[in-house]
Motif scaffolding. Sequence first.
Motif, PDB file in Angstrom:
ATOM      1  N   SER A  18      -0.379  -9.781  -0.365  1.00 34.10           N
ATOM      2  CA  SER A  18       0.036 -11.154  -0.632  1.00 34.10           C
ATOM      3  C   SER A  18      -1.164 -12.101  -0.590  1.00 34.10           C
ATOM      4  CB  SER A  18       1.089 -11.580   0.404  1.00 34.10           C
ATOM      5  OG  SER A  18       1.415 -12.931   0.272  1.00 34.10           O
ATOM      6  N   ALA A  19      -2.045 -11.897   0.371  1.00 30.60           N
ATOM      7  CA  ALA A  19      -3.224 -12.751   0.506  1.00 30.60           C
ATOM      8  C   ALA A  19      -4.225 -12.511  -0.624  1.00 30.60           C
ATOM      9  CB  ALA A  19      -3.903 -12.498   1.853  1.00 30.60           C
ATOM     10  N   TYR A  20      -4.291 -11.287  -1.109  1.00 30.83           N
ATOM     11  CA  TYR A  20      -5.255 -10.920  -2.156  1.00 30.83           C
ATOM     12  C   TYR A  20      -4.521 -10.239  -3.316  1.00 30.83           C
ATOM     13  CZ  TYR A  20      -8.516 -11.739   1.647  1.00 30.83           C
ATOM     14  OH  TYR A  20      -9.222 -12.304   2.691  1.00 30.83           O
ATOM     15  N   PRO A  21      -3.721 -11.000  -4.060  1.00 31.24           N
ATOM     16  CA  PRO A  21      -2.914 -10.390  -5.127  1.00 31.24           C
ATOM     17  C   PRO A  21      -3.748  -9.748  -6.238  1.00 31.24           C
ATOM     18  CG  PRO A  21      -2.789 -12.785  -5.254  1.00 31.24           C
ATOM     19  CD  PRO A  21      -3.527 -12.446  -3.991  1.00 31.24           C
ATOM     20  N   GLY A  22      -4.961 -10.197  -6.414  1.00 31.61           N
ATOM     21  CA  GLY A  22      -5.835  -9.615  -7.431  1.00 31.61           C
ATOM     22  C   GLY A  22      -6.729  -8.520  -6.889  1.00 31.61           C
ATOM     23  N   GLY A  23      -6.487  -8.117  -5.639  1.00 31.27           N
ATOM     24  CA  GLY A  23      -7.326  -7.139  -4.966  1.00 31.27           C
ATOM     25  C   GLY A  23      -8.244  -7.822  -3.969  1.00 31.27           C
ATOM     26  N   ILE A  49      -6.033  -0.245   5.071  1.00 30.87           N
ATOM     27  CA  ILE A  49      -7.059  -0.703   4.129  1.00 30.87           C
ATOM     28  C   ILE A  49      -7.140   0.231   2.919  1.00 30.87           C
ATOM     29  CG2 ILE A  49      -9.518  -1.204   3.821  1.00 30.87           C
ATOM     30  CD1 ILE A  49      -7.995  -3.291   5.516  1.00 30.87           C
ATOM     31  N   ALA A  50      -7.016   1.524   3.137  1.00 34.58           N
ATOM     32  CA  ALA A  50      -7.036   2.477   2.020  1.00 34.58           C
ATOM     33  C   ALA A  50      -5.847   2.236   1.086  1.00 34.58           C
ATOM     34  CB  ALA A  50      -7.033   3.911   2.542  1.00 34.58           C
ATOM     35  N   ALA A  51      -4.676   1.983   1.662  1.00 37.46           N
ATOM     36  CA  ALA A  51      -3.492   1.734   0.839  1.00 37.46           C
ATOM     37  C   ALA A  51      -3.633   0.462   0.011  1.00 37.46           C
ATOM     38  CB  ALA A  51      -2.249   1.647   1.727  1.00 37.46           C
ATOM     39  N   VAL A  52      -4.279  -0.540   0.568  1.00 35.13           N
ATOM     40  CA  VAL A  52      -4.415  -1.825  -0.117  1.00 35.13           C
ATOM     41  C   VAL A  52      -5.566  -1.823  -1.127  1.00 35.13           C
ATOM     42  CG1 VAL A  52      -4.967  -4.279   0.236  1.00 35.13           C
ATOM     43  CG2 VAL A  52      -3.346  -3.132   1.753  1.00 35.13           C
ATOM     44  N   THR A  53      -6.679  -1.210  -0.762  1.00 38.22           N
ATOM     45  CA  THR A  53      -7.876  -1.294  -1.608  1.00 38.22           C
ATOM     46  C   THR A  53      -8.110  -0.074  -2.486  1.00 38.22           C
ATOM     47  OG1 THR A  53      -9.362  -0.321   0.046  1.00 38.22           O
ATOM     48  CG2 THR A  53      -9.042  -2.737   0.115  1.00 38.22           C
ATOM     49  N   GLY A  54      -7.556   1.059  -2.100  1.00 41.04           N
ATOM     50  CA  GLY A  54      -7.821   2.293  -2.834  1.00 41.04           C
ATOM     51  C   GLY A  54      -9.172   2.903  -2.505  1.00 41.04           C
ATOM     52  N   ARG A  55      -9.853   2.343  -1.512  1.00 44.92           N
ATOM     53  CA  ARG A  55     -11.164   2.881  -1.106  1.00 44.92           C
ATOM     54  C   ARG A  55     -10.987   4.200  -0.362  1.00 44.92           C
ATOM     55  NH1 ARG A  55     -15.405  -1.729   0.129  1.00 44.92           N
ATOM     56  NH2 ARG A  55     -14.474  -3.434  -1.040  1.00 44.92           N
ATOM     57  N   ASP A  56     -12.042   4.962  -0.316  1.00 46.08           N
ATOM     58  CA  ASP A  56     -12.079   6.240   0.369  1.00 46.08           C
ATOM     59  C   ASP A  56     -11.933   6.038   1.885  1.00 46.08           C
ATOM     60  OD1 ASP A  56     -12.847   9.171   0.576  1.00 46.08           O
ATOM     61  OD2 ASP A  56     -14.485   8.225   1.702  1.00 46.08           O
ATOM     62  N   ALA A  57     -11.056   6.810   2.517  1.00 42.12           N
ATOM     63  CA  ALA A  57     -10.779   6.649   3.944  1.00 42.12           C
ATOM     64  C   ALA A  57     -12.016   6.876   4.814  1.00 42.12           C
ATOM     65  CB  ALA A  57      -9.658   7.599   4.368  1.00 42.12           C
ATOM     66  N   ALA A  58     -12.842   7.839   4.477  1.00 41.04           N
ATOM     67  CA  ALA A  58     -14.042   8.100   5.279  1.00 41.04           C
ATOM     68  C   ALA A  58     -15.006   6.915   5.217  1.00 41.04           C
ATOM     69  CB  ALA A  58     -14.737   9.371   4.800  1.00 41.04           C
TER      70      ALA A  58
END
Length: 96
Positions: A18-23, A49-58
Amino acid sequence: MQDVLPPALSGAARMLRSAYPGGMPDTAYRAVLALLYEHFSDRNLTAVIAAVTGRDAATILNDIHACASSKQEPSATGAVRRLLEQHGLQAVRAED
């Protein structure tokens, strides 16, 4: 994207989306980690954070440790805190 997070973590993911609708911009990423660090275990914060950004968990986990061991700029965290408060930070804190 469908949440694959447990209910206890999905509220935080909804708040961030919600805070970052564009990512989440790179300029806010470390401040978000620093602000949420005290409210989540490393594993749970990584999952959110991984769920929201799609970044690698490690990579996220390494970034969490780096943020935890360094002081963030008050101006950067203050702006992010105000934004997250507008999108439900207090409710996320109450859940932890």
